[in-house]
Structure formats: C-alpha cells, structure tokens
Motif scaffolding. Structure first.
Motif, mmCIF file in Angstrom:
data_model
loop_
_atom_site.group_PDB
_atom_site.id
_atom_site.type_symbol
_atom_site.label_atom_id
_atom_site.label_comp_id
_atom_site.label_asym_id
_atom_site.label_seq_id
_atom_site.Cartn_x
_atom_site.Cartn_y
_atom_site.Cartn_z
ATOM 1 N N LEU A 149 86.415 78.310 41.415
ATOM 2 C CA LEU A 149 87.128 79.540 41.776
ATOM 3 C C LEU A 149 87.582 80.301 40.533
ATOM 4 C CD1 LEU A 149 89.210 78.188 44.784
ATOM 5 C CD2 LEU A 149 87.471 79.977 44.892
ATOM 6 N N VAL A 150 88.061 79.588 39.525
ATOM 7 C CA VAL A 150 88.496 80.236 38.280
ATOM 8 C C VAL A 150 87.363 81.063 37.689
ATOM 9 C CG1 VAL A 150 89.079 79.812 35.853
ATOM 10 C CG2 VAL A 150 90.362 78.654 37.660
ATOM 11 N N PHE A 151 86.194 80.462 37.575
ATOM 12 C CA PHE A 151 85.096 81.176 36.921
ATOM 13 C C PHE A 151 84.430 82.186 37.852
ATOM 14 C CE2 PHE A 151 85.813 77.590 34.146
ATOM 15 C CZ PHE A 151 85.861 78.236 32.921
ATOM 16 N N ASP A 152 84.568 81.999 39.153
ATOM 17 C CA ASP A 152 84.131 83.031 40.097
ATOM 18 C C ASP A 152 84.999 84.279 39.941
ATOM 19 O OD1 ASP A 152 82.583 83.872 42.568
ATOM 20 O OD2 ASP A 152 84.629 83.986 43.348
ATOM 21 N N ILE A 153 86.304 84.081 39.813
ATOM 22 C CA ILE A 153 87.229 85.208 39.624
ATOM 23 C C ILE A 153 86.945 85.917 38.301
ATOM 24 C CG2 ILE A 153 89.660 85.810 39.263
ATOM 25 C CD1 ILE A 153 90.221 83.336 41.208
ATOM 26 N N ILE A 154 86.729 85.135 37.237
ATOM 27 C CA ILE A 154 86.397 85.719 35.936
ATOM 28 C C ILE A 154 85.113 86.532 36.034
ATOM 29 C CG2 ILE A 154 85.598 85.145 33.599
ATOM 30 C CD1 ILE A 154 87.657 82.869 33.602
ATOM 31 N N ARG A 155 84.112 85.973 36.666
ATOM 32 C CA ARG A 155 82.839 86.684 36.809
ATOM 33 C C ARG A 155 83.013 87.977 37.602
ATOM 34 N NH1 ARG A 155 77.500 84.654 40.195
ATOM 35 N NH2 ARG A 155 76.397 86.645 40.136
ATOM 36 N N ARG A 156 83.723 87.878 38.735
ATOM 37 C CA ARG A 156 83.922 89.062 39.573
ATOM 38 C C ARG A 156 84.624 90.170 38.786
ATOM 39 N NH1 ARG A 156 83.705 88.427 45.290
ATOM 40 N NH2 ARG A 156 83.098 86.323 45.931
ATOM 41 N N TYR A 157 85.611 89.794 37.975
ATOM 42 C CA TYR A 157 86.337 90.828 37.238
ATOM 43 C C TYR A 157 85.467 91.427 36.139
ATOM 44 C CZ TYR A 157 89.906 93.492 34.899
ATOM 45 O OH TYR A 157 90.615 94.534 34.342
ATOM 46 N N LEU A 158 84.687 90.607 35.460
ATOM 47 C CA LEU A 158 83.782 91.138 34.437
ATOM 48 C C LEU A 158 82.797 92.132 35.048
ATOM 49 C CD1 LEU A 158 83.059 87.873 32.411
ATOM 50 C CD2 LEU A 158 84.375 89.842 31.619
ATOM 51 N N GLU A 159 82.287 91.801 36.227
ATOM 52 C CA GLU A 159 81.365 92.720 36.892
ATOM 53 C C GLU A 159 82.097 93.988 37.341
ATOM 54 O OE1 GLU A 159 77.978 89.590 38.499
ATOM 55 O OE2 GLU A 159 79.409 90.421 39.946
ATOM 56 N N TYR A 160 83.322 93.855 37.779
ATOM 57 C CA TYR A 160 84.127 95.010 38.164
ATOM 58 C C TYR A 160 84.341 95.935 36.973
ATOM 59 C CZ TYR A 160 88.214 97.629 39.885
ATOM 60 O OH TYR A 160 89.083 98.617 40.262
ATOM 61 N N ARG A 161 84.439 95.355 35.793
ATOM 62 C CA ARG A 161 84.646 96.148 34.579
ATOM 63 C C ARG A 161 83.337 96.683 33.998
ATOM 64 N NH1 ARG A 161 88.465 98.588 33.034
ATOM 65 N NH2 ARG A 161 89.418 97.648 31.208
ATOM 66 N N GLY A 162 82.235 96.474 34.716
ATOM 67 C CA GLY A 162 80.976 97.111 34.339
ATOM 68 C C GLY A 162 79.972 96.236 33.638
ATOM 69 N N TYR A 163 80.286 94.960 33.457
ATOM 70 C CA TYR A 163 79.341 94.063 32.793
ATOM 71 C C TYR A 163 78.316 93.511 33.786
ATOM 72 C CZ TYR A 163 82.654 93.812 28.855
ATOM 73 O OH TYR A 163 83.487 94.113 27.799
ATOM 74 N N THR A 164 77.123 93.255 33.290
ATOM 75 C CA THR A 164 76.165 92.426 34.012
ATOM 76 C C THR A 164 76.405 91.000 33.550
ATOM 77 O OG1 THR A 164 74.508 94.169 34.154
ATOM 78 C CG2 THR A 164 73.729 91.905 34.368
ATOM 79 N N VAL A 165 76.588 90.087 34.485
ATOM 80 C CA VAL A 165 76.914 88.708 34.127
ATOM 81 C C VAL A 165 75.768 87.774 34.506
ATOM 82 C CG1 VAL A 165 78.542 86.797 34.402
ATOM 83 C CG2 VAL A 165 79.373 89.161 34.459
#
Length: 465
Positions: free
Chosen positions: A45-61
C-alpha cells in the motif's frame, strides 16, 4: 517541488529523475511460500500510494515488483506438502495478486520471477567473477567478496570491521571473509536446481533482485523500495554487487517503509503472529487497511490493533459523508456562496498537494480531505443542491483516488431516502418537544436498518452505514 527522504544519504532531498518525467521504481516483493499477511499489505500500500501520487504529478512510472519463487522457505514448505516448489510458488503468486487487487493496489508494470530470470542471474555472477568481485569456492558455491567494495556498508551505516567482529566462518563454508555472501549455492540432494558454469545449484537471495532489476529497468533506477528490515543485509548487498557489476550508481533514492506491529512486535511468519490479508478482508473493508497506513508516517512503525483499526474505520465513514446527495428539499445557495465553496475546495486541494510533496505526508493529505469533506457537508446542510456540490465533490473524488481510497457512499432507492428524510423531520419535531426516549428509539431503529444519524449544532444528517 516534491521532496523525499533518502535512506542512503539520511536526508530529505528534492526529487529529480534520471530521465525527464519517467520514474523507474523497483520494490522488493514477497517470498511466496504461504498466504501473504497484512504486513505485506502495508508495504504494498505504501508504494502503491507513492506510485499513484507520482503519476498524479505527471510522471510515467515503471513499477517493478518481483516475486521470489526460489528460496529455502519455499523448498521446505513444498517438502512438507509433498508439492513441486515451483507449482507451490505459482499458486501463492496467484493468491497474492488476488489479495492486492482486493486491496485496490494497482498492478505493477512487471512482476519478474527468479525462476524465469536464471540466465540473467548466471550472466551477472560471471561478470562479477571476471571483474574480481566474486569467486567460486571449492564446495561449488560462488561468493561476493565484500572487501573488493570500498563502500560496502554505507546504506546501513555499518563498518566492515565492526560487522566482522563476532562473526565466524562455518566449517562447511568455503568463503574467505566472514561477511562474504552467496551468489550461487551448490545443489543439495533432492532440491530444485539449475545448470551453471559452477555446477548444478540455485542463486542466493541478494543476486536475484539485482539481476531482475537490471533485466527490467537497466543499470540505474530512480527509486528502490522495500521494508526497512531489508536495509541490511539485502539492500546493502544489492548495492555492492550492482555497482561493482556496472560501475554506476545503482539507485538515486532508497525508500523504506516501517514495520507493521502487533502487540509491539513486528508481524512476521517466523514470530507466528500473522493475520493474513484474506482474514483481514473477511472482517473489514479494504479502505480501512489503506486508511490505517494513510493515518501514519510511512517510514515509522505502524500499530495494528482493534483500536487503530476502529479509528481508521471511523475516518473512512467520515469521508463517505462528503458524497451524500443534497436533500430533496434543498433550496440552493447564492452565487456568492457557491463561489466561496469552489475557492475553499481549491485551497484544500493545494493543502493536499503541499502535504504529499513533503515526503508523501499522507496524514497531512488525509487532513486536507477532511477539510474538503467539511466544506461539502456544511454546504449541503446550508441548502446546496447536487449541482452546486458537484465541483467540490469532483475534487474530493480526485484526491481520494490519488490515495487509492474507494470512498463510496451507500445509496438507497429514492423512495427509501424520502422515507428516511421524513423520519428525520418527525424526529426533529419530537426533539423540540423534548421527547428524548422516542427520539433515541427512532435513531436506534434506523441504526438497525444500517442508517446512521448524526446530530450537531447545525442540525441532523444521516448516511447509510
């Protein structure tokens, strides 16, 4: 500017990727020999949240999470059950994938498995031997030479001399330094094995992740993640062998989550104090586990008990109230009031982003969601229509989605809602007459029908529970 804490430097740093707008993130997955537990869920869940936020900020992860399907524990478990080790691990991989889906964890970009990466692992080991960083021992094992790496120990902050003190070389081992670690293990009778230049055997744990990472993401990555119990020796050894092999910095940022604790102890199979993900989800909704993680700080220990879970449940219910529809009799607000709602909703959104930009401060982000929920609820209580609530509720759904929450307000039929509203009006009259026993009876009977009433100085609201 997004800033994250880097375990390697022990500093909070500005986040800058190797390639523009691309994040290459490798997260150590599970060793699949039994049902996954809620401790595994926390890290996922921690890294899912991190990934979701990075994508929200415009990154491709590019998010890689491996499965360790070749391991002593798997072999031992398979022997107990009389099952083929790879079939056993395949079954638990499928189970864990189903668990993650139930927790609303986004599928990783790829899920490499050790058993399917063997040629890359052997090639990696050969390269380390050729570069003078590893050696084949007389017993058929291959070891990494820790003294060949001048920087060994910098992730954990340990010095090789201190690590050597008190350690010893077992009689059956043929390594030259007590801290040298196995890259390849010679096959034992009856164990699963693969052919290699050093004879039949299987890889050591640490080399597996380095080889899978190299195969999936290349020589350098942006984020390497996992639980803080992996800092030493696993991640320390990954850095050593990867950087000795490529001659390049392995990962720019090292991100580690704290451990889930039950009764003050880390939750693990070895301690026998585990609660499986399936067992948890049979009793609580997935959002409760996610809210438990969101309420804390990802780098700190997380207490798992009925009290913290009940608090997380209440937080989820509080957020659900933001999605309740307007009252059928809503008369609407003035244009000035609607404009004020939109402005305060945007402020809550800015507060959310500011919190998440500060090393993924999820507790601050949840506080911003509560702020937005309060704005919406106050507007509804003041007579806002569904149309007037729509914009703020859209922002609420957007931000809760960034955190991976599936906040959904339970809805009834139009007739049922109208009847409940009528009962609320009757109860209000009853309360004016100070007939408290009858008022409580209406409240309790509605509670039995999964309708929760909440009284406040601003009036009475209700929701399906």
């Amino acid at each position: 500017m997004l800033k994250i804490y880097n375990t390697l430097t022990r500093k909070t740093e500005e986040f800058q990727t190797l390639e523009p707008n691309l994040v290459k993130m490798y997260v150590c997955g599970v060793t699949v020999y039994n049902d996954a537990h809620v401790g595994h869920a926390m890290s996922a869940l921690v890294f899912d949240i991190i990934r979701r936020y990075l994508e929200y900020r415009g990154y491709t992860v590019k998010h890689v999470m491996n499965y360790t399907d070749v391991d002593d524990k798997i072999i031992n478990r398979a022997k107990q059950l009389g099952e083929d080790p790879l079939k056993l691990s395949a079954r638990y991989i499928a189970d864990y994938a189903a668990d993650l889906k139930s927790l609303n964890v986004m599928p990783a970009t790829s899920n490499p498995q050790v058993s399917k990466t063997m040629p890359h692992i052997i090639e990696f080991i050969q390269g380390l031997i050729q570069k003078g960083h590893a050696y084949a021992a007389t017993n058929g094992d291959v070891y990494f030479s820790v003294t060949s790496d001048d920087d060994y120990g910098r992730l954990s902050g340990r010095k090789l001399d201190d690590m050597q003190a008190g350690s010893r070389i077992e009689v059956e081992e043929a390594k030259t330094h007590p801290m040298d670690f196995a890259l390849w293990k010679a096959a034992k009778e009856g164990e699963i094995s693969w052919d290699s230049p050093w004879g039949k055997g299987r890889p050591g744990w640490h080399i597996e992740c380095s080889a899978m990472n190299l195969a999936e993401l290349g020589e350098q990555i942006d984020i390497h993640g996992g639980g803080n119990d992996l800092i030493f020796p696993h991640h320390e050894n990954e850095i050593a062998q990867s950087e000795c092999y490529t001659g390049k910095e392995f990962s720019r940022y090292w991100v580690h989550n704290g451990m889930l604790q039950l009764g003050g102890e880390k939750m693990s199979k070895s301690l026998g104090n585990i609660i499986s993900i399936k067992e948890f989800l049979s009793k609580r909704e997935a959002d409760v586990m996610r809210m438990l993680v969101l309420n804390g700080t990802y780098r700190s220990p997380l207490l798992f008990n009925d009290e913290t879970l009940d608090a997380a449940q209440k937080n989820v219910e509080r957020l659900k109230s933001a999605l309740r529809p307007a009252a059928p009799s809503a008369s609407g607000l003035s244009p000035e009031s609607v404009s004020a709602i939109a402005s305060t909703a945007e402020t809550a959104k800015a507060n959310f982003i500011e919190a998440m930009d500060s090393d993924f401060n999820t507790a601050g982000a949840v506080a911003a969601l509560f702020e937005l929920s309060k704005i919406i609820n106050n507007a509804r209580d003041s007579g806002a229509t569904d149309e007037q609530l729509k914009s703020a509720q859209a922002i609420f759904r957007e931000l809760s989605g960034v955190l991976g929450l599936k906040i959904e307000e339970k809805q009834g039929s139009g007739d049922a809602d109208a009847f409940i509203n009528l009962l609320i009006e009757v109860r209000a009259e009853v309360r004016k007459q100070k007939l408290w026993a009858l008022s409580d009876q209406i409240r309790d009977k509605l509670k039995e029908l999964n309708v929760t009433i909440e009284d406040s100085k601003d009036g009475t609201t209700w929701r399906y529970s």
